[in-house]
Design a protein around this motif. Sequence first.
Motif, PDB file in Angstrom:
ATOM      1  N   VAL A   1       0.853  -1.182   0.000  1.00 32.79           N
ATOM      2  CA  VAL A   1       0.000   0.000   0.000  1.00 32.79           C
ATOM      3  C   VAL A   1       0.893   1.236   0.000  1.00 32.79           C
ATOM      4  O   VAL A   1       1.803   1.357   0.808  1.00 32.79           O
ATOM      5  N   LYS A   2       0.651   2.139  -0.914  1.00 32.12           N
ATOM      6  CA  LYS A   2       1.367   3.416  -0.971  1.00 32.12           C
ATOM      7  C   LYS A   2       0.411   4.494  -0.476  1.00 32.12           C
ATOM      8  O   LYS A   2      -0.546   4.831  -1.137  1.00 32.12           O
ATOM      9  N   GLY A   3       0.620   4.982   0.714  1.00 30.49           N
ATOM     10  CA  GLY A   3      -0.284   5.955   1.312  1.00 30.49           C
ATOM     11  C   GLY A   3      -1.113   5.286   2.390  1.00 30.49           C
ATOM     12  O   GLY A   3      -0.810   4.181   2.846  1.00 30.49           O
ATOM     13  N   LYS A   4      -2.170   5.960   2.792  1.00 34.81           N
ATOM     14  CA  LYS A   4      -3.002   5.489   3.896  1.00 34.81           C
ATOM     15  C   LYS A   4      -4.283   4.855   3.372  1.00 34.81           C
ATOM     16  O   LYS A   4      -4.838   5.260   2.363  1.00 34.81           O
ATOM     17  N   LEU A   5      -4.739   3.843   4.104  1.00 37.90           N
ATOM     18  CA  LEU A   5      -6.061   3.252   3.849  1.00 37.90           C
ATOM     19  C   LEU A   5      -7.002   3.842   4.871  1.00 37.90           C
ATOM     20  O   LEU A   5      -6.738   3.805   6.078  1.00 37.90           O
ATOM     21  N   ILE A   6      -8.094   4.405   4.408  1.00 32.46           N
ATOM     22  CA  ILE A   6      -9.074   5.042   5.284  1.00 32.46           C
ATOM     23  C   ILE A   6     -10.326   4.182   5.334  1.00 32.46           C
ATOM     24  O   ILE A   6     -10.872   3.810   4.300  1.00 32.46           O
ATOM     25  N   LEU A   7     -10.769   3.852   6.552  1.00 29.70           N
ATOM     26  CA  LEU A   7     -12.028   3.103   6.711  1.00 29.70           C
ATOM     27  C   LEU A   7     -13.164   4.103   6.843  1.00 29.70           C
ATOM     28  O   LEU A   7     -13.110   5.004   7.670  1.00 29.70           O
TER      29      LEU A   7
END
Length: 99
Positions: A91-97
């Motif tokens: 993953v490049k960057g953030k995963l937002i739920l």
Amino acid sequence: MGGPVGEQALSWLAPGGRMVTVPTNTALATVVQTGAAAGKTVRAIKVTPDTAQLAQLAALVDQGLLTLHVSAAIPLEEAASAHAQSERGHVKGKLILVP
């Protein structure tokens, strides 16, 4: 990041580059030594919750002075999928739920 991921990230730095990381305590020394051998600097930071600092960061975001790369916004019911993506380490960057 620490351990093998931290060492791999060193290869992405420019000559004389610097990396700031929140690694595991056991991996920090190895990443620091590997970086030093390549002429790069590695520093560790400890993250401590701080309401005042979070408010300052939020203000910088509101002013457009601080940005964050969001890789994906994922529905909360797919949290297991988001976790799996994160564990794979691609993953490049953030995963937002998103609720």
